[in-house]
Design an enzyme around this catalytic site. Structure first.
Site: not given
Ligand SMILES: *Cc1c(COP(=O)(O)O)cnc(C)c1O
Length: 421
Positions: A142, A237, A265
């Site tokens: 994701y 990511d 995060k």
């Molecule tokens: C949470 C997440 C996102 C998206 O981040 P948001 O701040 O919710 O837009 C993208 N990549 C990964 C791996 C994530 O866990």
């Protein structure tokens, strides 16, 4: 679990929000979302007076637990000085320097407001830098909620992605090729066909959005090698893994360097944030230095900056990564001792339980696990004062604040509930 007030609030929320919530997974909490009143340490306190050990932690950011005093005081001091200026402030340099000191390739950074914006910007940057159009993502990873990554595998005969949301045009989805995680044949076959048109491969170096899935031993290395051979960029990511599985993220943990790292995060300490990190040569392609556009009213928001900076400072001084990991390790071990038939995947303070006896090493494996048992466990644990994610496809996180008593209690309740079924 008492829930009268939450029930009334949820009814009101459903009148004004689609599904009663502002992000879909929140509606999955059973039997309906509980409404929070306040939080401290490892605990969330809800409107009905319930006290819950929190293993969701805002879906990842809160590695220090809730309302850490050091961070809280720094934020309060900062608030007194104002909270939005539209001109730079020193704290953004301090946070940048700290992040760059840990995260390779660590040349320059651009702050944005969410993980979604970070991956969106990283993908545009990769396309702009390479002047190529395709990107490759992996089934089950994701990367936020923008068009290029809201794509799933199409028919078996082709690697072209198809939209997995209404509103994403097929023409856009087609530019995202979808490979299988932990499967080298799948990525090689895509590169054989389209290699010289692939701008970047984006992946979660540990998947945290399909439950937890670890990369096989050679998988990340091989992806690194193949992207290099074809002149494509590799985007790690690390929105979840950055400053969670180690201060240097998955790159440090696995000893692999990507070309672009996306963060979010934890680096915002619980406030909205995202970041793109890359070597200078690549990152300088962003406006105003280069021609790849990015801008944002709230980019490098002063409160996110001080929350992130003080969070990282506290983590450094208090070994927060190790402490959070230890809690998850103990929980994992306690659950194994009882010989119950499930699969637990864990990397440091990220873990998930899958109700299957098989290994879970890609999205298909995760989808085959018994989600109903998981969801029931979630619901019943709430009545015992334990909050794990409502969805099998999220991560159980531990924090600096999770102590052994809480972990033992949680393990006991999980075992009782599973045995009872
Ligand atoms: C949470 C997440 C996102 C998206 O981040 P948001 O701040 O919710 O837009 C993208 N990549 C990964 C791996 C994530 O866990």
């Amino acid at each position: 679990m008492l829930s009268d007030k939450s029930k009334i609030l949820y009814e009101r929320a459903k009148e004004v929000f689609p599904g009663g919530v502002n992000s879909p997974v929140r509606a999955a909490v059973k039997p309906y979302p509980f409404f929070v009143k306040y939080s401290k340490g490892a605990y969330i306190y809800d409107e009905d007076g319930n006290k819950l050990i929190d293993y969701v932690l805002g879906y990842g950011p809160l590695i220090l637990g809730h309302s850490n005093d050091y961070v809280l005081n720094k934020i309060k001091e900062e608030l007194d000085k104002g909270w939005l200026f539209g001109v730079p402030k020193e704290n953004e340099i301090k946070l940048a320097e700290k992040i760059i000191s840990y995260i390779k390739p660590g040349g320059k950074i651009r702050f944005v407001n969410s993980g979604t914006e970070a991956t969106m910007t990283a993908i545009r940057l990769a396309r702009g830098f390479t002047n190529r159009k395709y990107i490759v993502k992996f089934d089950g990873c994701y990367h936020g909620s923008h068009d290029a990554v809201l794509v799933q595998a199409g028919s078996a005969a082709t690697e072209f992605g198809v939209p997995n949301s209404l509103g994403v045009p097929e023409d856009v989805a087609k530019l995202t090729l979808v490979a299988k995680y932990n499967d080298l044949n799948s990525i090689e076959s895509i590169f054989n066909s389209y290699g010289d048109q692939i701008a970047a491969v984006i992946l979660e170096p540990v998947i945290g959005n399909m439950g937890v899935i670890k990369p096989n031993k050679n998988f990340l290395w091989e992806v690194r090698k193949i992207t290099k051979n074809y002149g494509s960029l590799l985007i790690f990511d690390e929105v979840i893994t950055g400053f969670r599985i180690s201060m240097g993220g998955a790159q440090k943990y696995f000893g692999i360097e990507s070309d672009i790292v996306t963060l979010g995060k934890i680096i915002g300490g619980g406030f909205p944030i995202g970041a793109v990190v890359s070597k200078k040569e690549i990152l300088e392609s962003l406006t105003p230095e280069g021609k790849v556009f990015n801008a944002g009213t709230f980019n490098a928001h002063p409160i996110s900056m001080i929350a992130g900076l003080s969070t990282l400072e506290f983590m450094e001084k208090n070994n927060a990564v190790e402490k959070a990991s230890k809690a998850a390790k103990i929980l994992n071990e306690l659950l194994l001792d009882y010989g119950i038939k499930y699969t637990i995947n864990r990397v440091e303070s990220m873990m998930q339980i899958f109700f299957t006896e098989k290994e879970v090493s890609n999205a298909d494996d995760a989808r085959k696990a018994n989600k109903e048992i998981y969801s029931m466990l979630h619901e019943k644990l709430l009545s015992k004062g334990v909050f794990i994610p409502p969805s099998q496809f999220e991560t159980i996180f531990t924090s600096y604040e999770h102590n052994e008593d809480m972990i033992h209690y949680t393990a006991e309740k999980i075992i009782e509930l599973i045995r009872g079924t």
